[in-house]
Structure formats: structure tokens, C-alpha cells
Design an enzyme around this catalytic site. Structure first.
Site, PDB file in Angstrom:
ATOM      1  N   THR A  76       7.756  -1.333  -0.307  1.00 45.35           N
ATOM      2  CA  THR A  76       8.951  -0.761   0.338  1.00 45.35           C
ATOM      3  C   THR A  76       9.623  -1.776   1.271  1.00 45.35           C
ATOM      4  OG1 THR A  76       8.069   1.474   0.160  1.00 45.35           O
ATOM      5  CG2 THR A  76       9.793   1.147   1.784  1.00 45.35           C
ATOM      6  N   ILE A 127       7.531   4.025  -4.619  1.00 43.38           N
ATOM      7  CA  ILE A 127       7.968   2.632  -4.423  1.00 43.38           C
ATOM      8  C   ILE A 127       6.797   1.886  -3.790  1.00 43.38           C
ATOM      9  CG2 ILE A 127       9.617   1.031  -3.384  1.00 43.38           C
ATOM     10  CD1 ILE A 127      11.607   3.302  -3.052  1.00 43.38           C
ATOM     11  N   ASP A 128       6.302   0.900  -4.477  1.00 39.63           N
ATOM     12  CA  ASP A 128       5.323   0.025  -3.849  1.00 39.63           C
ATOM     13  C   ASP A 128       6.066  -1.261  -3.487  1.00 39.63           C
ATOM     14  OD1 ASP A 128       2.558  -0.517  -3.057  1.00 39.63           O
ATOM     15  OD2 ASP A 128       2.752  -2.170  -4.462  1.00 39.63           O
ATOM     16  N   ASP A 165      -1.640   2.658  -5.043  1.00 40.32           N
ATOM     17  CA  ASP A 165      -1.266   1.242  -5.089  1.00 40.32           C
ATOM     18  C   ASP A 165      -1.888   0.525  -6.285  1.00 40.32           C
ATOM     19  OD1 ASP A 165       0.051   1.278  -2.542  1.00 40.32           O
ATOM     20  OD2 ASP A 165      -1.919   1.249  -1.580  1.00 40.32           O
ATOM     21  N   GLU A 184       1.922   9.298  -3.160  1.00 40.23           N
ATOM     22  CA  GLU A 184       1.805   8.679  -1.843  1.00 40.23           C
ATOM     23  C   GLU A 184       2.461   9.514  -0.740  1.00 40.23           C
ATOM     24  OE1 GLU A 184       3.521   4.783  -1.342  1.00 40.23           O
ATOM     25  OE2 GLU A 184       2.641   4.619   0.659  1.00 40.23           O
ATOM     26  N   ASP A 192       2.827   6.074  -7.061  1.00 37.90           N
ATOM     27  CA  ASP A 192       3.437   5.372  -5.923  1.00 37.90           C
ATOM     28  C   ASP A 192       4.925   5.249  -6.254  1.00 37.90           C
ATOM     29  OD1 ASP A 192       4.153   3.813  -3.790  1.00 37.90           O
ATOM     30  OD2 ASP A 192       2.410   2.487  -3.937  1.00 37.90           O
TER      31      ASP A 192
HETATM   32 MG    MG Z   1       4.849   3.354  -1.696  1.00 36.58          MG
HETATM   33 MG    MG Z   2       2.057   1.349  -2.198  1.00 43.19          MG
END
Ligand code: MG
Ligand code: MG
Length: 284
Positions: free
Chosen positions: A94, A91-92, A219, A70, A89
Site C-alpha cells: 500500500t 492491496i499488498d 501477504d 486483510e 490481500d
Molecule cells: Mg494489504
Molecule cells: Mg499485505
């Protein structure tokens, strides 16, 4: 690509994701930057740090593999080729992470010949590690998981990513009309703000469906495999075949539930279309 190969890649990536989870869990004094002046698109040093660590270690072991991360990919469209490609990803969720709302996670998937064969999603705040290797089922902390098997829309709980409605005026109206119709048709709507866990929650039956439009490959790549391996059903809501690079999707516990939700949404879309036509004709 054999299942055995996929298993080797899975065993390689698993400890790296668990290690990276420590960075997420131990984060302190989290400062937020706004990405590209988009007020709701937040990034922290932890997003960059986790992605950097993962990519560095993947490159050391598999220098010929490609990756779509990402933070690395921000602002450009990466192409998915037949080459082994890691989709990350860091950190999904955030916004949840920054606010100490314990729904954020790291998501890593591996695509080979454009097919996702490994998916790992880790939420270190709740100690939940979701995993799948294609053809071998989905697991939470090593225990097999399956969807709720819900086939009745009126008994279903849908996680609908409402914040995505702000994307543009068309999306906004579409989401509002659909929500109005859905609220009357189902048991409950949630909007949890974390796509990777949204998908895993369908996989383990905490919700019956998850829907989001306009997300990115990182994601969804791992989560979609986890839902499918848990017996779930995934469609592209625009009627095309599901494409991980352009995901507009509905993931459900069963095909029956998917069909019923789509009927309601189609009705909502038709009402929007008629109202738009009516207001245009009144203006002229
Ligand atoms: Mg992210
Ligand atoms: Mg994400």
C-alpha cells in the site's frame, strides 16, 4: 479435491481479480489512513473497496466458503479450517501504491483442507498476472515461469524486507546483524516493500531469494504456491514446518541456496547472542 475442481475455482476467481485490478490502476486522489495508530501501517479506501468487491462476488457464487481478508480480519486472528477458504490481500504494498511506485498488487489464494490450491497475484501497474494451480506449474501472463535455479550464494540477489525490522528491539538487532553478514556473502540485497510480488519475483527469476518475518497469511498465501509451482523452495526460518497462518520464511530458487543463506544467518544470530551476553556481563 481434484485438480479439476481447483481449476474451476481458478477460472472463477481470475476475471474477478483482473476486474479488481482496474480499481487499483484507476485510483486517484489517494488518501491515507493510519491503521490502529501504527504509523507505517497504511490503508486507503481502495484497499477496502477491492476487498469488499471480491468477497461480495465470492459469497454470491460460493455462500458456504470462508474467507480471510486483510481489512476484514484486522485486529483479530482468523483460524484456517478444512473448509474452502479464500485468503485475500486487496492491496499488498500500500505504501508503494500511494507513492506511485509501481510495485503493489492484489493477492488471492484458495485453501482447501488447509492446503493452498489456487494462487493469483496481479500487478495492474505493470500488467503482470501471476497464477498457479497446485500441481500445474506457475505462470506469468499465461507463460510458464521457473526460478533462476541459482545454487551459488555469492551470485545471488536476495529481496530482504528490511522495514519489518522495526517490529521490536529483538527483530531490529536480528535484521541488522543478518544484513551485515549477508551483504558480504551475496551479490545484492533489495527491499521492495511488496511481499506478494517479492515471492513472484523469486518464481520468475528476477531475484533468487525472498525473506520476511512476521507477515500475515494474506501477504504470502498465493505467492508461496506460485514459488513452489515454479520449482522454488520455501522454509520456515524458525525451524518449524512452514505455516501459512504464521509465516516467517525464506523462499529461494533452490534448496542449495536456502541452506547456504541459513548458514550465514545462523552465524549472524550467534554473533548477536554473544554480543548481547557480553554487554549484559559488562553491565553487571
Ligand atoms: Mg494489504
Ligand atoms: Mg499485505
Amino acid at each position: 479435491m481434484t485438480q479439476h475442481e481447483a481449476q474451476i475455482y481458478y477460472e472463477f476467481i481470475l476475471p474477478l481479480v483482473i476486474d479488481a485490478g482496474k480499481i487499483l490502476k484507476d485510483a486517484q486522489h489517494i488518501e491515507v489512513e493510519i491503521k490502529n495508530e501504527v504509523v507505517w501501517d497504511w490503508v486507503t479506501i481502495y484497499d477496502r473497496k477491492i476487498e469488499e468487491v471480491l468477497i461480495k462476488r465470492i459469497k454470491e457464487r460460493y455462500p458456504n466458503h470462508r474467507y480471510i481478508g486483510e481489512e476484514e480480519s484486522f485486529g483479530e486472528t482468523r483460524e484456517l479450517t478444512d473448509h474452502p477458504t479464500w485468503i485475500i490481500d486487496p492491496i499488498d504494498g500500500t505504501v508503494n501504491f500511494v507513492r506511485n511506485f509501481p510495485m503493489s498488487g492484489i493477492s488471492v489464494a484458495l485453501a482447501i483442507q488447509k492446503e493452498i490450491v489456487v494462487g493469483v497475484v496481479y500487478n495492474p501497474h505493470m500488467g503482470e498476472l501471476y497464477t498457479a494451480v497446485k500441481g500445474k506449474g506457475a505462470y506469468l501472463n499465461g507463460n510458464r515461469i521457473r526460478t533462476s535455479c541459482c545454487k551459488e550464494m555469492r551470485k545471488s540477489v536476495l529481496n530482504y524486507e528490511l522495514s519489518l525490522a522495526r517490529r521490536n528491539e529483538h527483530f531490529f538487532k536480528m535484521y541488522m546483524y543478518r544484513t551485515k553478514h549477508l551483504i558480504k556473502a551475496i551479490t545484492g540485497i533489495r527491499a521492495l516493500g511488496c511481499a506478494v510480488l517479492g515471492l513472484c519475483y523469486v518464481a520468475n527469476g528476477r531475484t533468487d531469494a525472498y525473506q520476511a518475518d512476521g507477515l500475515y497469511p494474506w501477504d504470502v498465501a498465493a505467492g508461496i504456491l506460485i514459488v513452489r509451482e515454479a520449482g522454488g523452495y520455501v522454509i520456515d526460518t524458525s525451524g518449524k514446518e512452514f505455516d501459512v497462518m504464521e509465516p516467517n520464511f525464506l523462499a529461494t530458487a533452490t534448496r542449495e541456496l536456502s541452506d547456504q543463506l541459513m548458514v550465514v544467518e545462523k552465524r549472524a544470530d550467534e554473533e548477536l547472542l554473544n554480543d548481547t551476553k557480553l554487554s549484559e556481563s559488562l553491565r553487571t
